[in-house]
Design a protein around this motif. Structure first.
Motif, PDB file in Angstrom:
ATOM      1  N   TRP A  35      -0.641  -1.973  23.529  1.00 51.57           N
ATOM      2  CA  TRP A  35      -0.453  -2.171  24.965  1.00 51.57           C
ATOM      3  C   TRP A  35      -0.121  -0.880  25.694  1.00 51.57           C
ATOM      4  CZ3 TRP A  35       4.026  -0.891  27.350  1.00 51.57           C
ATOM      5  CH2 TRP A  35       5.154  -0.702  26.532  1.00 51.57           C
ATOM      6  N   ARG A  36       0.634   0.005  25.059  1.00 56.14           N
ATOM      7  CA  ARG A  36       1.030   1.243  25.733  1.00 56.14           C
ATOM      8  C   ARG A  36      -0.197   2.115  26.011  1.00 56.14           C
ATOM      9  NH1 ARG A  36       6.242   3.491  25.340  1.00 56.14           N
ATOM     10  NH2 ARG A  36       6.494   2.165  23.535  1.00 56.14           N
ATOM     11  N   GLU A  37      -1.057   2.301  25.015  1.00 54.94           N
ATOM     12  CA  GLU A  37      -2.271   3.086  25.208  1.00 54.94           C
ATOM     13  C   GLU A  37      -3.192   2.417  26.224  1.00 54.94           C
ATOM     14  OE1 GLU A  37      -4.063   3.583  21.387  1.00 54.94           O
ATOM     15  OE2 GLU A  37      -2.222   4.412  20.532  1.00 54.94           O
ATOM     16  N   GLY A  38      -3.281   1.107  26.156  1.00 55.78           N
ATOM     17  CA  GLY A  38      -4.115   0.377  27.107  1.00 55.78           C
ATOM     18  C   GLY A  38      -3.618   0.508  28.535  1.00 55.78           C
ATOM     19  N   ALA A  39      -2.307   0.431  28.710  1.00 62.91           N
ATOM     20  CA  ALA A  39      -1.740   0.573  30.054  1.00 62.91           C
ATOM     21  C   ALA A  39      -1.960   1.974  30.609  1.00 62.91           C
ATOM     22  CB  ALA A  39      -0.254   0.233  30.031  1.00 62.91           C
ATOM     23  N   VAL A  40      -1.838   2.982  29.745  1.00 62.67           N
ATOM     24  CA  VAL A  40      -2.089   4.359  30.199  1.00 62.67           C
ATOM     25  C   VAL A  40      -3.554   4.523  30.587  1.00 62.67           C
ATOM     26  CG1 VAL A  40      -2.128   6.778  29.472  1.00 62.67           C
ATOM     27  CG2 VAL A  40      -0.157   5.352  28.931  1.00 62.67           C
ATOM     28  N   ILE A  83       1.811   2.924  36.878  1.00 67.97           N
ATOM     29  CA  ILE A  83       1.470   2.224  35.632  1.00 67.97           C
ATOM     30  C   ILE A  83       1.554   3.168  34.440  1.00 67.97           C
ATOM     31  CG2 ILE A  83      -0.431   1.138  34.368  1.00 67.97           C
ATOM     32  CD1 ILE A  83      -1.285  -0.152  37.011  1.00 67.97           C
ATOM     33  N   SER A  84       0.990   4.367  34.578  1.00 63.80           N
ATOM     34  CA  SER A  84       0.992   5.325  33.473  1.00 63.80           C
ATOM     35  C   SER A  84       2.402   5.775  33.107  1.00 63.80           C
ATOM     36  CB  SER A  84       0.137   6.539  33.827  1.00 63.80           C
ATOM     37  OG  SER A  84      -1.204   6.157  34.017  1.00 63.80           O
ATOM     38  N   VAL A  85       3.210   6.086  34.105  1.00 60.90           N
ATOM     39  CA  VAL A  85       4.572   6.553  33.843  1.00 60.90           C
ATOM     40  C   VAL A  85       5.404   5.444  33.208  1.00 60.90           C
ATOM     41  CG1 VAL A  85       6.718   7.299  34.953  1.00 60.90           C
ATOM     42  CG2 VAL A  85       4.556   8.380  35.565  1.00 60.90           C
ATOM     43  N   LEU A  86       5.293   4.234  33.723  1.00 57.75           N
ATOM     44  CA  LEU A  86       6.038   3.122  33.124  1.00 57.75           C
ATOM     45  C   LEU A  86       5.630   2.894  31.673  1.00 57.75           C
ATOM     46  CD1 LEU A  86       6.267   0.477  35.982  1.00 57.75           C
ATOM     47  CD2 LEU A  86       8.136   1.710  34.894  1.00 57.75           C
ATOM     48  N   ALA A  87       4.327   2.933  31.410  1.00 55.56           N
ATOM     49  CA  ALA A  87       3.867   2.699  30.033  1.00 55.56           C
ATOM     50  C   ALA A  87       4.373   3.787  29.095  1.00 55.56           C
ATOM     51  CB  ALA A  87       2.347   2.642  30.002  1.00 55.56           C
ATOM     52  N   MET A  88       4.443   5.017  29.567  1.00 51.44           N
ATOM     53  CA  MET A  88       4.880   6.120  28.687  1.00 51.44           C
ATOM     54  C   MET A  88       6.386   6.186  28.523  1.00 51.44           C
ATOM     55  SD  MET A  88       2.223   9.205  29.544  1.00 51.44           S
ATOM     56  CE  MET A  88       2.394   9.179  31.300  1.00 51.44           C
ATOM     57  N   THR A  89       7.142   5.603  29.457  1.00 45.60           N
ATOM     58  CA  THR A  89       8.608   5.746  29.379  1.00 45.60           C
ATOM     59  C   THR A  89       9.295   4.543  28.752  1.00 45.60           C
ATOM     60  OG1 THR A  89       8.836   4.911  31.642  1.00 45.60           O
ATOM     61  CG2 THR A  89       8.750   7.295  31.351  1.00 45.60           C
ATOM     62  N   ILE A  90       8.628   3.425  28.600  1.00 41.63           N
ATOM     63  CA  ILE A  90       9.244   2.280  27.941  1.00 41.63           C
ATOM     64  C   ILE A  90       9.284   2.554  26.449  1.00 41.63           C
ATOM     65  CG2 ILE A  90       8.991  -0.166  27.380  1.00 41.63           C
ATOM     66  CD1 ILE A  90       7.741  -0.547  30.130  1.00 41.63           C
ATOM     67  N   THR A  91      10.463   2.540  25.881  1.00 39.28           N
ATOM     68  CA  THR A  91      10.613   2.833  24.468  1.00 39.28           C
ATOM     69  C   THR A  91      10.799   1.544  23.670  1.00 39.28           C
ATOM     70  OG1 THR A  91      13.003   3.062  24.672  1.00 39.28           O
ATOM     71  CG2 THR A  91      11.677   5.064  24.972  1.00 39.28           C
ATOM     72  N   ALA A  92      10.671   1.642  22.387  1.00 45.42           N
ATOM     73  CA  ALA A  92      10.806   0.475  21.504  1.00 45.42           C
ATOM     74  C   ALA A  92      12.215  -0.107  21.583  1.00 45.42           C
ATOM     75  CB  ALA A  92      10.456   0.849  20.072  1.00 45.42           C
ATOM     76  N   SER A  93      13.230   0.742  21.769  1.00 42.65           N
ATOM     77  CA  SER A  93      14.598   0.231  21.836  1.00 42.65           C
ATOM     78  C   SER A  93      14.796  -0.605  23.098  1.00 42.65           C
ATOM     79  CB  SER A  93      15.601   1.383  21.805  1.00 42.65           C
ATOM     80  OG  SER A  93      15.441   2.224  22.929  1.00 42.65           O
ATOM     81  N   LEU A  94      14.142  -0.277  24.179  1.00 45.06           N
ATOM     82  CA  LEU A  94      14.236  -1.089  25.385  1.00 45.06           C
ATOM     83  C   LEU A  94      13.562  -2.439  25.196  1.00 45.06           C
ATOM     84  CD1 LEU A  94      13.527   1.532  28.198  1.00 45.06           C
ATOM     85  CD2 LEU A  94      15.688   0.434  27.668  1.00 45.06           C
TER      86      LEU A  94
END
Length: 98
Positions: A35-40, A83-94
């Protein structure tokens, strides 16, 4: 061949087709559990749409022209960056609650 020649030879649907190809790649990545790559990629497609809207004249940009040029660029670019910034900044711990 100059930039003006390239602009006049570009089919009117080519910009939208290019943006939709990038967005389709983003959807494929999202649907295959990345999902992260797709969102970016989806955000990148919007940023590409903004750049094309700036560079191409209104009669050659096709269906990417929805409103005035400044509004289109602001909406495409702004949403793409968000969208790109949110996808790149959401970490697994969040995502795991903490």
């Amino acid at each position: 061949m100059t930039v003006t020649d390239l602009r006049s030879r570009l089919p009117v649907h080519a910009p939208l087709t290019f943006v939709l190809l990038i967005a389709s790649a983003g959807m494929v990545r999202t649907l295959t559990q990345h999902w992260r790559e797709g969102a970016v990629l989806l955000g990148g497609a919007l940023i590409v749409a903004a750049v094309l809207r700036v560079l191409l004249p209104t009669d050659r940009v096709g269906l990417l022209a929805i409103r005035s040029r400044p509004v289109d660029v602001l909406c495409y670019g702004g949403l793409g960056v968000v969208i790109s910034v949110l996808a790149m900044t959401i970490t697994a711990s969040l995502l795991n609650g903490g």
